[in-house]
Design a protein around this motif. Structure first.
Motif, PDB file in Angstrom:
ATOM      1  N   VAL B 355       0.496  -1.366   0.111  1.00 51.38           N
ATOM      2  CA  VAL B 355      -0.531   0.006  -0.112  1.00 51.38           C
ATOM      3  C   VAL B 355       0.712   1.376  -0.012  1.00 51.38           C
ATOM      4  O   VAL B 355       0.537   2.126  -0.916  1.00 51.38           O
ATOM      5  CB  VAL B 355      -1.349  -0.018   0.767  1.00 51.38           C
ATOM      6  CG1 VAL B 355      -1.615   1.256   1.138  1.00 51.38           C
ATOM      7  CG2 VAL B 355      -1.892  -1.037   0.876  1.00 51.38           C
ATOM      8  N   ARG B 356       2.214   1.161   1.046  1.00 53.25           N
ATOM      9  CA  ARG B 356       2.458   2.373   1.474  1.00 53.25           C
ATOM     10  C   ARG B 356       3.429   2.725   0.258  1.00 53.25           C
ATOM     11  O   ARG B 356       3.656   4.170  -0.742  1.00 53.25           O
ATOM     12  CB  ARG B 356       3.453   2.625   2.768  1.00 53.25           C
ATOM     13  CG  ARG B 356       2.232   2.237   3.704  1.00 53.25           C
ATOM     14  CD  ARG B 356       3.259   2.582   5.176  1.00 53.25           C
ATOM     15  NE  ARG B 356       2.337   2.011   5.791  1.00 53.25           N
ATOM     16  CZ  ARG B 356       1.573   2.389   6.764  1.00 53.25           C
ATOM     17  NH1 ARG B 356       1.229   3.689   6.660  1.00 53.25           N
ATOM     18  NH2 ARG B 356       1.052   1.629   7.360  1.00 53.25           N
ATOM     19  N   GLN B 357       4.452   1.478  -0.597  1.00 52.49           N
ATOM     20  CA  GLN B 357       4.914   1.274  -1.454  1.00 52.49           C
ATOM     21  C   GLN B 357       4.814   1.606  -3.253  1.00 52.49           C
ATOM     22  O   GLN B 357       4.942   1.918  -3.898  1.00 52.49           O
ATOM     23  CB  GLN B 357       6.564   0.729  -1.530  1.00 52.49           C
ATOM     24  CG  GLN B 357       7.452   0.991  -2.592  1.00 52.49           C
ATOM     25  CD  GLN B 357       8.585  -0.044  -3.020  1.00 52.49           C
ATOM     26  OE1 GLN B 357       8.024  -1.542  -2.580  1.00 52.49           O
ATOM     27  NE2 GLN B 357       9.171  -0.385  -2.820  1.00 52.49           N
ATOM     28  N   GLY B 358       3.195   0.830  -3.253  1.00 54.61           N
ATOM     29  CA  GLY B 358       3.177   1.028  -4.030  1.00 54.61           C
ATOM     30  C   GLY B 358       1.869   1.007  -4.949  1.00 54.61           C
ATOM     31  O   GLY B 358       1.862   1.778  -6.075  1.00 54.61           O
ATOM     32  N   PHE B 359       1.327   1.615  -3.811  1.00 50.91           N
ATOM     33  CA  PHE B 359      -0.033   2.415  -4.249  1.00 50.91           C
ATOM     34  C   PHE B 359      -0.177   3.998  -3.956  1.00 50.91           C
ATOM     35  O   PHE B 359      -0.877   4.587  -3.961  1.00 50.91           O
ATOM     36  CB  PHE B 359      -1.091   2.121  -2.797  1.00 50.91           C
ATOM     37  CG  PHE B 359      -1.994   0.597  -3.307  1.00 50.91           C
ATOM     38  CD1 PHE B 359      -0.884  -0.110  -3.794  1.00 50.91           C
ATOM     39  CD2 PHE B 359      -2.933   0.479  -2.240  1.00 50.91           C
ATOM     40  CE1 PHE B 359      -1.482  -1.659  -4.116  1.00 50.91           C
ATOM     41  CE2 PHE B 359      -3.324  -1.050  -2.925  1.00 50.91           C
ATOM     42  CZ  PHE B 359      -2.647  -2.020  -3.498  1.00 50.91           C
ATOM     43  N   ALA B 600      12.291  11.233  10.919  1.00 49.01           N
ATOM     44  CA  ALA B 600      12.992  11.056  11.115  1.00 49.01           C
ATOM     45  C   ALA B 600      12.153   8.979   9.896  1.00 49.01           C
ATOM     46  O   ALA B 600      13.021   8.139  10.059  1.00 49.01           O
ATOM     47  CB  ALA B 600      13.932  10.565  11.979  1.00 49.01           C
ATOM     48  N   ALA B 601      11.385   8.002  10.903  1.00 48.56           N
ATOM     49  CA  ALA B 601      10.490   7.075  10.511  1.00 48.56           C
ATOM     50  C   ALA B 601      10.549   7.471   9.198  1.00 48.56           C
ATOM     51  O   ALA B 601      11.078   6.245   8.853  1.00 48.56           O
ATOM     52  CB  ALA B 601       9.442   6.733  11.420  1.00 48.56           C
ATOM     53  N   ARG B 602       9.435   8.374   8.443  1.00 47.46           N
ATOM     54  CA  ARG B 602       9.540   8.258   6.908  1.00 47.46           C
ATOM     55  C   ARG B 602      11.060   8.119   6.539  1.00 47.46           C
ATOM     56  O   ARG B 602      11.019   7.565   4.674  1.00 47.46           O
ATOM     57  CB  ARG B 602       8.905   9.120   6.615  1.00 47.46           C
ATOM     58  CG  ARG B 602       7.961   8.863   5.090  1.00 47.46           C
ATOM     59  CD  ARG B 602       6.873   9.826   5.036  1.00 47.46           C
ATOM     60  NE  ARG B 602       7.697  11.091   4.837  1.00 47.46           N
ATOM     61  CZ  ARG B 602       7.591  12.649   5.929  1.00 47.46           C
ATOM     62  NH1 ARG B 602       6.673  11.882   7.039  1.00 47.46           N
ATOM     63  NH2 ARG B 602       7.832  13.363   4.843  1.00 47.46           N
ATOM     64  N   ALA B 603      12.189   8.412   6.745  1.00 48.32           N
ATOM     65  CA  ALA B 603      13.170   8.686   5.792  1.00 48.32           C
ATOM     66  C   ALA B 603      13.229   7.687   5.724  1.00 48.32           C
ATOM     67  O   ALA B 603      14.490   7.166   4.580  1.00 48.32           O
ATOM     68  CB  ALA B 603      14.103  10.199   6.267  1.00 48.32           C
ATOM     69  N   GLN B 604      13.524   6.925   6.784  1.00 45.62           N
ATOM     70  CA  GLN B 604      14.228   5.289   7.224  1.00 45.62           C
ATOM     71  C   GLN B 604      13.369   4.456   6.371  1.00 45.62           C
ATOM     72  O   GLN B 604      14.097   3.700   5.432  1.00 45.62           O
ATOM     73  CB  GLN B 604      14.316   5.246   8.598  1.00 45.62           C
ATOM     74  CG  GLN B 604      14.983   3.633   8.839  1.00 45.62           C
ATOM     75  CD  GLN B 604      14.696   3.204  10.207  1.00 45.62           C
ATOM     76  OE1 GLN B 604      13.849   3.731  10.558  1.00 45.62           O
ATOM     77  NE2 GLN B 604      15.146   1.986  10.655  1.00 45.62           N
ATOM     78  N   PHE B 605      12.244   4.646   6.216  1.00 45.18           N
ATOM     79  CA  PHE B 605      11.710   3.485   4.843  1.00 45.18           C
ATOM     80  C   PHE B 605      11.689   4.428   3.626  1.00 45.18           C
ATOM     81  O   PHE B 605      11.902   2.959   2.668  1.00 45.18           O
ATOM     82  CB  PHE B 605       9.920   3.399   5.443  1.00 45.18           C
ATOM     83  CG  PHE B 605       9.996   2.668   6.270  1.00 45.18           C
ATOM     84  CD1 PHE B 605       9.202   1.061   6.279  1.00 45.18           C
ATOM     85  CD2 PHE B 605       9.469   3.600   7.758  1.00 45.18           C
ATOM     86  CE1 PHE B 605       9.031   0.580   7.428  1.00 45.18           C
ATOM     87  CE2 PHE B 605       9.358   2.733   8.974  1.00 45.18           C
ATOM     88  CZ  PHE B 605       9.495   1.068   9.140  1.00 45.18           C
ATOM     89  N   GLU B 606      11.826   5.420   3.550  1.00 41.72           N
ATOM     90  CA  GLU B 606      12.365   5.983   2.520  1.00 41.72           C
ATOM     91  C   GLU B 606      13.619   5.303   1.255  1.00 41.72           C
ATOM     92  O   GLU B 606      13.369   4.848   0.041  1.00 41.72           O
ATOM     93  CB  GLU B 606      12.059   7.418   2.325  1.00 41.72           C
ATOM     94  CG  GLU B 606       9.898   7.832   2.499  1.00 41.72           C
ATOM     95  CD  GLU B 606      10.197   9.314   2.274  1.00 41.72           C
ATOM     96  OE1 GLU B 606      11.229  10.275   2.811  1.00 41.72           O
ATOM     97  OE2 GLU B 606       9.143  10.010   1.846  1.00 41.72           O
ATOM     98  N   GLN B 607      14.055   5.294   2.013  1.00 43.76           N
ATOM     99  CA  GLN B 607      15.362   5.355   1.746  1.00 43.76           C
ATOM    100  C   GLN B 607      15.655   4.081   1.569  1.00 43.76           C
ATOM    101  O   GLN B 607      16.248   3.087   0.269  1.00 43.76           O
ATOM    102  CB  GLN B 607      16.376   4.624   3.050  1.00 43.76           C
ATOM    103  CG  GLN B 607      18.706   5.226   3.003  1.00 43.76           C
ATOM    104  CD  GLN B 607      19.150   5.914   3.552  1.00 43.76           C
ATOM    105  OE1 GLN B 607      18.176   5.834   4.957  1.00 43.76           O
ATOM    106  NE2 GLN B 607      20.349   5.172   2.606  1.00 43.76           N
ATOM    107  N   ASP B 608      15.152   2.524   1.991  1.00 48.16           N
ATOM    108  CA  ASP B 608      15.841   1.403   2.342  1.00 48.16           C
ATOM    109  C   ASP B 608      14.451   0.806   1.038  1.00 48.16           C
ATOM    110  O   ASP B 608      14.581   0.195   0.727  1.00 48.16           O
ATOM    111  CB  ASP B 608      14.536   0.895   3.351  1.00 48.16           C
ATOM    112  CG  ASP B 608      14.657  -0.957   3.720  1.00 48.16           C
ATOM    113  OD1 ASP B 608      14.354  -1.906   3.316  1.00 48.16           O
ATOM    114  OD2 ASP B 608      16.089  -0.545   4.208  1.00 48.16           O
ATOM    115  N   TRP B 609      12.973   1.546   0.884  1.00 50.34           N
ATOM    116  CA  TRP B 609      11.799   1.624  -0.175  1.00 50.34           C
ATOM    117  C   TRP B 609      12.321   2.235  -1.940  1.00 50.34           C
ATOM    118  O   TRP B 609      11.490   1.743  -2.967  1.00 50.34           O
ATOM    119  CB  TRP B 609      10.604   1.117   0.472  1.00 50.34           C
ATOM    120  CG  TRP B 609      10.772   0.711   1.744  1.00 50.34           C
ATOM    121  CD1 TRP B 609      11.299  -1.026   1.919  1.00 50.34           C
ATOM    122  CD2 TRP B 609       9.360   0.678   1.817  1.00 50.34           C
ATOM    123  NE1 TRP B 609       9.910  -1.746   2.863  1.00 50.34           N
ATOM    124  CE2 TRP B 609       9.201  -0.108   3.161  1.00 50.34           C
ATOM    125  CE3 TRP B 609       7.972   1.325   2.045  1.00 50.34           C
ATOM    126  CZ2 TRP B 609       8.609  -1.168   4.100  1.00 50.34           C
ATOM    127  CZ3 TRP B 609       6.784   0.999   3.078  1.00 50.34           C
ATOM    128  CH2 TRP B 609       7.152   0.109   4.327  1.00 50.34           C
TER     129      TRP B 609
END
Lengths: 517, 946
Positions: B355-359, B600-609
């Motif tokens: 959802v977060r990455q794809g949608f 900060a949390a979002r950046a972590q996911f954005e970087q990973d994904w």
């Protein structure tokens, strides 16, 4: 008004004591109902207060009132204490039984009652336990475990609550001392339990009485109510059994009080550490607890002075079966079996020769007259392959079939087994079947199943009589050493003693007397 | 993997100081209190035994385990004899062999001889022990009195009792007493006539037996044995895995024969269940093979068309193209997804990632929305983290247990057994529940206080208890001073002290006598270690979050957080509801409960994904449905949740789904929601995939694949197929890689990996550098948020009120044998216990309406109407009715309204104003629904390949 004394003990009532009492009351006498003196061949018995003495007549019936009152009745015994059956006794525990009105507190106090409790109250718990230890008193229920040591364990175990439990589930055939005491001197038991409570720090006690003892239940309940103030803060209640012999086993009894199925618990834990409701519990027989007031009142030494070997004090022995003078006979340990049967008991009621006596209830060993020299003593009996038990003696004359008696022991075990442990649950039933085959001299044929070619490992042929006897001995071995409690564990005593001493009744080749010589 | 039995030490573990003794010449030191039998087993000396097993207290009945002890007379049983210092034990001798053989000879003289055709052949302790003692001949023969004619009891659908095979060891009876705590079994009769009886010598099915399987597991022979073993034979391998039913998270050995599951046996080393189970996990796994299971993907153009079976490729491509089309036509936020608390952590993580990455939005929610979302909010606000404070074992140290809005013996049966064991040991119990649940009074258990409050008055009740605690000076002031925010406390204390919150003042409101409330509050505050356990009766209210916080307030005020035997413990409904929440299933939170607006949390996911993520929270389930009816939300991916049946106000849910253009349902069965679906993707069962579940005590446990997925793919693989069809380029080849990603992106899971889980069996989060072995108990020295936060909890009555039209209050709940919407349990023999939902109604209310037991009644609220049969009982108070929601035919949620928790939108299932009237049959809604469902479930098989 003439005062007369008539027993209201259940056995006396069965023999007609109520009618006798009524007849004396109708004749204008003041009738005092007492416990039983303990000799049933002279019951119904009446004692007439005459010049301060009690002159006994018995057996007498309602029609004999006039003759008794005018002293002309031929069954006049005279002063009861002088009767040989009583004169030779040492009544420590049963001192008041048959003498006093059982529920009369004044009577009790006037006859030495409460002296033990008062003495105990003046001592520390440890001092009371020490006195019981010093008296040498051992458990009168049958195991003979030193009462003082048991109390010491309970005293030493820390707990917020402790209990005194009296085992009054007197289930052995031919025994009646507990009943007689509870009916005839209930305060004595209450006093003993209150002393125990003080000694170990318990404030509540239970008396577990078998349902077959309605008079004792009534007497104890009434006595508890009347003496409540005297033993406070110690309190007591009666619990009534439901007809299971095994509930006389102490741990099954505890389960029964707790409302559970009456089933034997494994030990450890000992009840003295984890007993009723998991709390430290003194569980003693009626006779053990009832011996305690004497010990505290008269001193441990007075009790210990009587006895034999490591068996100290007196034992209320119950003589029953085919015997002339059936009844209760309290005497110091050491009296021989022969004295008890032949002299005190007066031999068989049938007049035929004594063939065997069973000592210690239905799980006790049978002894032939050749062993009448045995002194009444825990160790001597154990050494002879028997036990004293609750000191019931049942006499048989020479018409008895001892193989039949061995079968009866197995059958009794099968009927009364709680079913918890395997040797007793299955073994007793197999024992009955096996003895039936032995008695019928019909050793087991090879069964239909065993005869099938699919079964390879069993002995194909029929068994021999000797093999069946060997199997019976092996079964007894499994039961004796494998059973969880004394029911299965002691059933081999009557079976093996019958087999050992009366082998001829079991038939078979080696039954020929001394054939091996 | 080969099949080995779990080692049985014969008697339970002891905890005393070390004691040294010698057994057969071997010296060994064991804890005091250990039996000789156990000590011997520890040095690999297995003393023969039959009545002993290490899950039960020693009993001493079989008499096979006799030993010789130097200096002691006789042959003591090694199971009941504890070790003593310096003891010298001999376990084998000619004498012992003779005695043991003598006992065995007796056993076999009353036992069938058909070992080779016996269902326990090879798995029978009697057989083993007969071998061990060297029995060769039964000299008594086989024709004596015996029990071989006993009739089998085949009444229970899952196991058979054959009394002929019974050796009366009482293990079943003791398991029922000690392990399960139902006390349904007994030994009937005595001596040779002793036999096992269920209740008053009834059949197992009609007895009080709850079919937990403890007796079957305890039986050493085939007297009690699973029907599947009778049918299939004994297993040849086993795999340890985790049950997929409730939040207790029982570990099981899936015992297999080839690819076939023979039986599920609770695993002794399972830390949540310690070898115990309930009827669901133990037996109700047949749904996995049920003919209703859909194994092929299906697609249709419109929901009134029949389904068309298609290939996986076609289905996945269709889904991806539809979602992209919708986003193009209606915007990025026009689609969303729902994660499943029934699926693994890994699968849940992937769905929210999809959802977060794809949608490209945060429109992800989960069924926790409708159950424990208030727990998340309430405990995070007061303590700082969204989870229960203790492990289950902690209850063994509780002196007072307060159960509120939970029915553990039905909902969490294995934990209930542990709780009941503690209650039998003497812990005191307070039950706050409108209904007289079984715990209030059952064998050897009686609540000290049952406060049968009117539904919807939890907050008033808990505040009144707080009033008593504060005004009577029962607060643990030192604790509050040291551990809590004292300003917040002062404000709260002043609030609760208001006489308006006294038990007397609210007596009329709650219907509970003030004296009872006062006594219960005093007991909770002063009775020693006090633990609170709660369930959906707390959360599913318009004041669900307030109630959770009121509970937390009580616990903090009395110092009952942070030590053994205390705490605030939500009993989680679903196997992985804790995990689904942990994994970032809520629209506003990433995994580990970090807000999506947290840069900060979002950046972590954005970087990973490798994508930019939406900083705005997405839509919750009810909002998605609202948006759908408004025409702005058009597509949804629903994995493993049946929102049509489980969410409130069914008609509203149906309308929302009907308004969407691409509803994708992934499930095992064509569930009710699938009636409105355009794509159906078959799901896999927990037996068919690897992964992890996280139970109510934050315990992460492995789910292990024991057989290939019948539908072709594990659910995680299906999500990956969808993601990749949408161009995300995922490359997971095993769920362990997903867990590695979770650990990488989630601080509380930082130390979790499959290798650690395999080594330790399980881990309780947080697992990180500070707690590498996990965290059984939380808030020990300080609260996660720092100082414990007291929150003022004003009682605001729900808008759902009784009146002349709807004079009764309906509350809902569960029953032991059925699980939630029943998709699984209804497809097993569990229907034997509960074949329909019934309406519990008080005799007084029934009489007023002319309703008799078993009558059909109409149950009507302002939301809708349904019919079901009445069960007249005083378990419910006058004015209250109760039903379960396991059967789609009943559609209990047609009745429930769309009121919900003020903080989290958790629906107010537990309070609905209703009227009950006699009825002749199904309501119009039920009839039209049934017709629609039948219509919707038509399947056109795919053309056979040439």
């Amino acid at each position: 008004m003439t005062r007369v004394f008539v027993s209201k003990d259940m056995a006396s009532v069965a023999l007609g004591a109520d009618g006798l009492a009524r007849a004396f009351a109708d004749a204008g006498c003041e009738v005092v109902r007492t416990g039983s003196r303990g000799l049933f061949s002279i019951e119904p018995l009446v004692e007439v207060e005459t010049d301060g003495a009690r002159i006994a007549y018995g057996p007498v019936g309602p029609g004999d009132v006039a003759a008794v009152l005018d002293g002309s009745h031929p069954a006049r015994i005279g002063a009861i204490e002088a009767h040989p059956f009583f004169a030779s006794q040492q009544r420590f525990t049963f001192a008041r039984c048959g003498v006093t009105d059982p529920l009369n507190l004044a009577d009790y106090a006037a006859n030495g009652g409460w002296k033990g409790l008062e003495a105990a109250f003046s001592l520390s718990p440890q001092e009371v336990v020490d006195a019981v230890k010093a008296s040498g008193l051992r458990g009168r229920g049958g195991a003979g475990f030193p009462t003082g040591i048991k109390w010491q364990t309970v005293l030493d175990t820390d707990a917020d609550e402790k209990f005194i439990v009296c085992n009054a589930d007197e289930g052995d055939s031919g025994t009646f001392a507990d009943r007689m005491l509870m009916e005839g001197d209930p305060y004595c038991l209450i006093e003993g339990m209150a002393i125990a409570g003080h000694a170990v720090g318990a404030t509540h006690g239970y008396i577990y009485i078998r349902s077959e003892y309605p008079f004792a239940i009534e007497a104890m309940r009434e006595a508890i109510a009347r003496s409540a103030g005297k033993v406070a803060p110690f309190t007591l209640e009666v619990r009534v059994g439901a007809g299971a012999y095994v509930c006389g086993e102490e741990t099954a009894l505890l389960d029964s009080i707790e409302g559970r199925r009456g089933q034997v618990r494994a030990k450890p834990p000992l009840p003295a550490i984890e007993g009723l409701w998991g709390k430290p519990t003194v569980i003693n027989n009626v006779l053990s607890l009832a011996a305690v007031p004497f010990i505290l009142a008269e001193g441990a030494q007075a009790y210990a002075d009587v006895g034999f070997g490591r068996s100290r004090g007196t034992m209320p022995i119950q003589i029953a079966g085919n015997v002339k003078n059936g009844g209760l006979y309290e005497v110091g340990f050491g009296v021989t079996l022969g004295e008890l049967v032949d002299e005190i008991g007066g031999g068989t009621a049938s007049g035929r020769p004594v063939r065997a006596v069973q000592v210690g209830g239905p799980l006790g060993a049978y002894f032939p007259p050749s062993m009448f020299h045995l002194p009444f003593d825990y160790e001597a009996f154990a050494q002879a392959g028997g036990l004293i038990g609750h000191a019931g003696i049942t006499v048989f004359d020479d018409s008895v079939d001892m193989a039949h008696m061995a079968r009866f022991a197995m059958e009794f075990c099968a009927v009364e087994s709680c079913g918890k442990c395997t040797p007793c649950r299955i073994g007793s039933t197999r024992g009955v079947e096996l003895i039936d085959r032995i008695v019928a001299k019909a050793p087991r044929e090879s069964g239909a199943l065993e005869a099938m070619p699919q079964i390879r490992n069993t002995k194909g042929a029929a068994r021999t009589h000797d093999e069946e006897i060997d199997l019976l001995r092996d079964l007894c071995d499994t039961m004796k050493y494998g059973s969880l409690c004394a029911l299965g564990g002691f059933t081999p005593y009557p079976v093996l003693s019958a087999l050992d001493h009366f082998r001829e009744d079991f038939g078979g080749a080696s039954a020929l007397p001394e054939a091996a010589e | 993997m080969t099949f080995t039995r779990e080692k049985d030490f014969g008697t339970p573990e002891a905890m005393g100081e070390a004691v040294s003794l010698t057994i057969d010449g071997q010296e060994i030191a064991v804890p005091a209190g250990t039996s000789i039998m156990r000590a011997a087993a520890m040095v690999e000396t297995d003393i023969p035994k039959l009545c002993a097993t290490d899950s039960l207290e020693s009993f001493g009945s079989c008499r096979l385990c006799l030993v010789e002890i130097e200096g002691r007379a006789g042959y003591p049983a090694s199971c009941t004899t504890p070790v003593a210092p310096g003891m010298v034990v001999h376990t084998e001798s000619e004498r012992l062999r003779k005695l043991r053989r003598g006992v065995m000879e007796l056993y076999i003289s009353d036992h069938p001889l058909d070992c080779l055709t016996c269902s326990a052949n090879g798995d029978c302790e009697l057989q083993d022990q007969a071998g061990a003692v060297g029995l060769r001949d039964v000299r008594f023969g086989y024709e004596g009195e015996n029990h071989l004619e006993g009739c089998k009891d085949e009444s229970n659908p899952y196991f058979t009792f054959d009394p002929a095979k019974c050796i009366v060891c009482s293990r079943c009876v003791r398991a029922c007493d000690e392990t399960q705590g139902t006390l349904a079994l007994t030994v009937d009769g005595r001596g040779f006539a002793s036999k096992i009886a269920a209740s008053q010598d009834e059949s197992f099915l009609s007895s009080e037996c709850v079919s937990c399987g403890a007796c079957v597991q305890a039986c050493p022979t085939s007297a009690l044995i699973e029907n599947t073993v009778i049918e299939k034979g004994t297993p040849d391998r086993s795999v340890v895995t985790t049950c997929a039913y409730c939040g207790v998270g029982c570990a099981f050995r899936a015992e297999m024969r080839g690819e076939e599951l023979v039986r599920m046996v609770p695993w002794k080393d399972g830390k949540a269940n310690h070898g115990h189970s309930c009827v669901k996990g133990r037996f109700a796994w047949g749904y996995a093979q049920h003919r209703d299971r859909v194994l092929n993907p299906m697609v249709r153009g419109a929901v009134d068309e029949p389904w068309r079976e298609v290939s996986w490729e076609e289905a996945i491509a269709h889904v991806a193209s539809e979602y992209r089309r919708i986003q193009k036509d209606y915007g990025t936020r026009a689609i969303g997804g729902i994660t499943s608390s029934r699926c693994t952590n890994e699968e849940t993580f992937l769905v929210q990632k999809l959802v977060r990455q794809g949608f490209g939005n945060n429109n992800v929610d989960t069924c926790a929305r409708v159950c424990h979302s208030p727990t998340g909010y309430g405990l995070k606000t007061t303590f700082g983290t969204s989870a229960g404070t203790q492990d289950f074992d902690s209850v063994q140290y509780a002196d007072v247990i307060l159960v509120i809005g939970a029915n553990p013996t039905d909902g969490h049966p294995v934990f209930a057994s542990l709780m009941k064991r503690r209650l039998r040991q003497g812990a005191k119990l307070i039950v706050v529940d409108p209904r007289r649940i079984d715990l209030v009074r059952s064998p050897h258990i009686e609540a000290s206080h049952h406060l049968p409050l009117r539904p919807g008055t939890n907050v008033a009740m808990l505040t009144a208890m707080a009033h008593v605690i504060v005004t009577e000076g029962l607060v643990d002031e030192a604790y509050v001073r040291e551990r809590c925010d004292t300003e917040a406390y002062a404000e709260w204390a002043e609030f609760v002290s208001d006489p308006a919150h006294s038990p007397e003042a609210i007596e009329e409101l709650t219907g509970v006598p003030a004296a009872d409330v006062r006594a219960a509050a005093r007991l909770y505050a002063t009775g020693g270690n006090a633990a609170i356990y709660y369930g959906l009766g707390v959360t599913e209210h318009s004041q669900g979050s307030s109630t959770v916080m009121a509970i937390a307030n009580l616990a903090m005020a009395t110092g009952n957080v942070g030590k053994e035997g205390t705490g605030v413990n939500p009993l989680r409904g679903q196997n992985n509801v804790q995990g689904a929440c942990d994994m970032g299933s809520f629209p506003h939170e990433f995994s580990g409960y970090r807000h999506v607006s947290d840069n900060a949390a979002r950046a972590q996911f954005e970087q990973d994904w490798g994508v930019a993520l939406d900083p705005e929270p997405g839509l919750r389930i009810p909002n998605m449905l609202d948006a759908a009816t408004d025409g702005t939300f058009k597509g949804i991916f629903i994995q493993g949740e049946d929102i049509l049946q489980s969410d409130p106000n069914t008609k509203h849910v149906a309308a929302g789904l009907a308004a969407m253009e691409c509803v994708v349902v992934q499930d095992l069965f064509l569930n009710e929601t699938a009636n409105y679906a355009h794509v159906f993707l078959p799901g896999s069962t927990f037996l068919e995939k690897d992964g992890t579940f996280t139970n109510a005590e934050r315990r992460i446990q492995r789910v292990r694949k024991v057989m290939e997925p019948r539908n072709g793919y594990g659910d995680w693989e299906v999500v990956q197929l969808v993601a990749n069809a949408m161009g995300l380029g995922w490359t997971y080849t095993h769920p362990s890689q997903i867990m590695d990603e979770i650990a990488r992106l989630t601080p509380t899971f930082a130390g979790v990996n499959y290798q650690m889980l395999d080594e330790r069996g399980s881990l309780q989060w947080p697992v990180n550098a500070a707690a590498p072995g996990g965290t059984p108990m939380m808030h020990i020295d300080h609260f996660v948020r720092g100082k414990g936060n007291f929150v003022v909890t004003d009682y605001v009555p729900t808008d759902e009120r009784t009146g002349p039209r709807f004079p009764l209050l309906l509350t809902t709940g569960r029953i032991l044998s059925q699980y939630n919407v029943g998709a699984q349990t209804r497809r097993t023999a569990n229907v034997n216990w509960h074949e329909e939902d019934r309406l519990e109604i008080h005799p007084h209310d029934a009489e007023n309406r002319g309703i008799r037991d078993g009558n059909w009644v109409s149950l009507r609220s302002r939301a809708g109407e349904t019919t079901l049969r009445a069960l007249i009982t005083d378990r419910v108070a006058p004015g209250v009715v109760y039903t379960t929601f396991h059967h789609p035919d009943t559609q209990a949620n047609v009745i429930t309204t769309d009121f919900s928790d003020w903080a989290t939108n958790c629906p107010e299932y537990k309070v609905t104003a209703v009227q009950v009237t006699p009825s002749n049959g199904p309501s119009d809604w039920q009839q039209s629904y049934r017709a629609q469902a039948e219509q919707s479930r038509r399947i056109e098989p795919a053309e056979p390949a040439e």
